[in-house]
Design an enzyme around this catalytic site. Sequence first.
Site, PDB file in Angstrom:
ATOM      1  N   ASP A  81       0.860  -1.176   0.000  1.00 53.03           N
ATOM      2  CA  ASP A  81       0.000   0.000   0.000  1.00 53.03           C
ATOM      3  C   ASP A  81       0.904   1.237   0.000  1.00 53.03           C
ATOM      4  OD1 ASP A  81      -1.631   2.125   0.519  1.00 53.03           O
ATOM      5  OD2 ASP A  81      -2.795   1.124   2.084  1.00 53.03           O
ATOM      6  N   GLY A  96     -10.605   6.056 -11.657  1.00 54.24           N
ATOM      7  CA  GLY A  96     -11.711   5.449 -12.381  1.00 54.24           C
ATOM      8  C   GLY A  96     -12.263   6.405 -13.413  1.00 54.24           C
ATOM      9  N   TYR A 156     -10.051  15.113  -9.061  1.00 57.84           N
ATOM     10  CA  TYR A 156      -9.023  14.252  -9.661  1.00 57.84           C
ATOM     11  C   TYR A 156      -7.983  15.119 -10.386  1.00 57.84           C
ATOM     12  CZ  TYR A 156      -7.188  10.825 -13.079  1.00 57.84           C
ATOM     13  OH  TYR A 156      -6.382  10.042 -13.869  1.00 57.84           O
ATOM     14  N   LYS A 195      -3.941  15.790  -9.425  1.00 59.06           N
ATOM     15  CA  LYS A 195      -2.860  15.578 -10.413  1.00 59.06           C
ATOM     16  C   LYS A 195      -1.993  16.830 -10.518  1.00 59.06           C
ATOM     17  CE  LYS A 195      -3.637  11.377 -12.129  1.00 59.06           C
ATOM     18  NZ  LYS A 195      -2.762  10.278 -11.694  1.00 59.06           N
ATOM     19  N   GLU A 198     -14.850   1.798 -14.625  1.00 61.59           N
ATOM     20  CA  GLU A 198     -14.514   1.748 -16.048  1.00 61.59           C
ATOM     21  C   GLU A 198     -14.696   3.111 -16.706  1.00 61.59           C
ATOM     22  OE1 GLU A 198     -16.921   0.368 -14.459  1.00 61.59           O
ATOM     23  OE2 GLU A 198     -18.805   0.329 -15.569  1.00 61.59           O
TER      24      GLU A 198
HETATM   25  P1  NAD Z   1      -5.713   1.578 -12.865  1.00 59.29           P
HETATM   26  O1  NAD Z   1      -6.730   1.881 -11.805  1.00 59.29           O
HETATM   27  O2  NAD Z   1      -5.932   0.387 -13.719  1.00 59.29           O
HETATM   28  O3  NAD Z   1      -4.260   1.478 -12.215  1.00 59.29           O
HETATM   29  C1  NAD Z   1      -3.908   2.169 -11.040  1.00 59.29           C
HETATM   30  C2  NAD Z   1      -3.328   1.143 -10.078  1.00 59.29           C
HETATM   31  O4  NAD Z   1      -2.950   1.808  -8.865  1.00 59.29           O
HETATM   32  C3  NAD Z   1      -4.356   0.052  -9.675  1.00 59.29           C
HETATM   33  O5  NAD Z   1      -3.887  -1.230 -10.019  1.00 59.29           O
HETATM   34  C4  NAD Z   1      -4.489   0.226  -8.186  1.00 59.29           C
HETATM   35  O6  NAD Z   1      -4.663  -0.994  -7.468  1.00 59.29           O
HETATM   36  C5  NAD Z   1      -3.156   0.887  -7.821  1.00 59.29           C
HETATM   37  N1  NAD Z   1      -3.269   1.535  -6.523  1.00 59.29           N
HETATM   38  C6  NAD Z   1      -4.297   2.284  -6.049  1.00 59.29           C
HETATM   39  N2  NAD Z   1      -4.068   2.626  -4.780  1.00 59.29           N
HETATM   40  C7  NAD Z   1      -2.870   2.086  -4.434  1.00 59.29           C
HETATM   41  C8  NAD Z   1      -2.108   2.080  -3.243  1.00 59.29           C
HETATM   42  N3  NAD Z   1      -2.541   2.704  -2.149  1.00 59.29           N
HETATM   43  N4  NAD Z   1      -0.933   1.429  -3.237  1.00 59.29           N
HETATM   44  C9  NAD Z   1      -0.484   0.767  -4.350  1.00 59.29           C
HETATM   45  N5  NAD Z   1      -1.168   0.734  -5.507  1.00 59.29           N
HETATM   46  C10 NAD Z   1      -2.355   1.377  -5.551  1.00 59.29           C
HETATM   47  O7  NAD Z   1      -5.600   2.901 -13.728  1.00 59.29           O
HETATM   48  P2  NAD Z   1      -4.854   3.160 -15.116  1.00 59.29           P
HETATM   49  O8  NAD Z   1      -5.885   3.468 -16.111  1.00 59.29           O
HETATM   50  O9  NAD Z   1      -3.853   2.088 -15.385  1.00 59.29           O
HETATM   51  O10 NAD Z   1      -4.095   4.521 -14.773  1.00 59.29           O
HETATM   52  C11 NAD Z   1      -2.705   4.567 -14.438  1.00 59.29           C
HETATM   53  C12 NAD Z   1      -2.328   6.009 -14.140  1.00 59.29           C
HETATM   54  O11 NAD Z   1      -2.603   6.832 -15.278  1.00 59.29           O
HETATM   55  C13 NAD Z   1      -3.096   6.622 -12.971  1.00 59.29           C
HETATM   56  O12 NAD Z   1      -2.245   7.465 -12.257  1.00 59.29           O
HETATM   57  C14 NAD Z   1      -4.166   7.441 -13.663  1.00 59.29           C
HETATM   58  O13 NAD Z   1      -4.631   8.503 -12.853  1.00 59.29           O
HETATM   59  C15 NAD Z   1      -3.425   7.923 -14.896  1.00 59.29           C
HETATM   60  N6  NAD Z   1      -4.340   8.255 -16.007  1.00 59.29           N
HETATM   61  C16 NAD Z   1      -5.069   7.281 -16.610  1.00 59.29           C
HETATM   62  C17 NAD Z   1      -5.933   7.621 -17.641  1.00 59.29           C
HETATM   63  C18 NAD Z   1      -6.776   6.572 -18.346  1.00 59.29           C
HETATM   64  O14 NAD Z   1      -7.532   6.927 -19.247  1.00 59.29           O
HETATM   65  N7  NAD Z   1      -6.686   5.301 -18.007  1.00 59.29           N
HETATM   66  C19 NAD Z   1      -6.049   8.950 -18.060  1.00 59.29           C
HETATM   67  C20 NAD Z   1      -5.303   9.919 -17.409  1.00 59.29           C
HETATM   68  C21 NAD Z   1      -4.415   9.557 -16.397  1.00 59.29           C
END
Ligand code: NAD
Length: 322
Positions: A50, A79, A147, A151, A189
């Site tokens: 964590d 999310g 969110y 960031k 999602e």
């Molecule tokens: P995701 O939710 O699939 O991956 C994020 C991971 O962080 C998850 O596996 C979750 O378990 C882990 N996590 C959460 N809390 C935690 C903790 N306390 N300790 C350890 N791990 C922890 O999301 P994603 O889509 O793969 O996004 C990855 C990154 O990219 C994130 O920072 C997200 O904000 C950023 N992002 C994603 C998108 C998108 O469209 N998917 C767009 C903009 C930015």
Amino acid sequence: MKKALVCGAGGFIGGHLVRRLKKEGMWVRGVDIKQPEFAPTQADEFLLLDLRQPENCLAALNSETGTFDEVYQLAADMGGMGFIHSAETEIMHNSALINIHMTHSAAELGVPRYFFSSSVCVYRDMQPGEPEMTEAGAIPANPDNEYGWEKLYSERVAMAYARRYGMQVRIARFQNCYGPEGTWRGGREKAPAAMCRKIAEVQDGGTIEVWGDGTAIRSYTYVADMVEGIFLLMHSDLEGPANIGCPQYVSVDELVHTVADVAGKRIHIKHIEGPVGVQSRNFSNARIFTTGWKPNHFLKDGISETYPWIESQVKKDRQAGE
Ligand code: NAD
């Protein structure tokens, strides 16, 4: 052999990034609070930690064979719009703690190169047809949701540590990312996965519900392109944030039609009340283009890879419930 740490390696983009780094021949440690949901990790080592706890950030970075050459910080409480609008305090608390402790620990331990995954949610709302906004347009700040504020704050944390410790920090502001092995149900999602699921669940000629009036404009980036952008940005000399996104802008209704096309189904849309987010997006990708990056998947190409995967998940789920 270069060593990389991927935080959030149990998640969607992190899981794909681990695979990309393995292709480069790196030794990779993945860290997450949960195991990857859809495919076994390709990381050489995977730790369940964590990262809100400072001692766990140190444990993630601790290595008997010396400091990690590269740290990729993608862990976040995260999310789609439904989650972002209902979990403001969790996002502000959990993601900020992860970023404060991870950035501090990496800098203290002398990590030379640190990547932070930010988002285009840092920008204000735009109107369709507005000229492209560059990275500098994030200030003065007026993100649409918490969110985006988290960031923006965490970007500044990373840049402050870069100045104080001489750590090379690279920051990507991702557009919406989609692809196989992304969350496709359960409330976290994002729109492309939600549309693929809804269309996979209905018969030809059926109706699906879509939040809002369907006119909001978005750009969607396929995960393989996103991961390539992360890799190129990390190894570039681009300081300060860089947008990464496919410069194809579509309305939410156009997204639905693209998915329906790929699925080979006629679909009716019923617009309902729901969290939509900003009206429009139009960002410059000029900075990331200087690294040689370009997207190889326009929306239909990416949906053609994503829809069959989500359809197979829906079928598996149905069979398990029978
Ligand atoms: P995701 O939710 O699939 O991956 C994020 C991971 O962080 C998850 O596996 C979750 O378990 C882990 N996590 C959460 N809390 C935690 C903790 N306390 N300790 C350890 N791990 C922890 O999301 P994603 O889509 O793969 O996004 C990855 C990154 O990219 C994130 O920072 C997200 O904000 C950023 N992002 C994603 C998108 C998108 O469209 N998917 C767009 C903009 C930015």
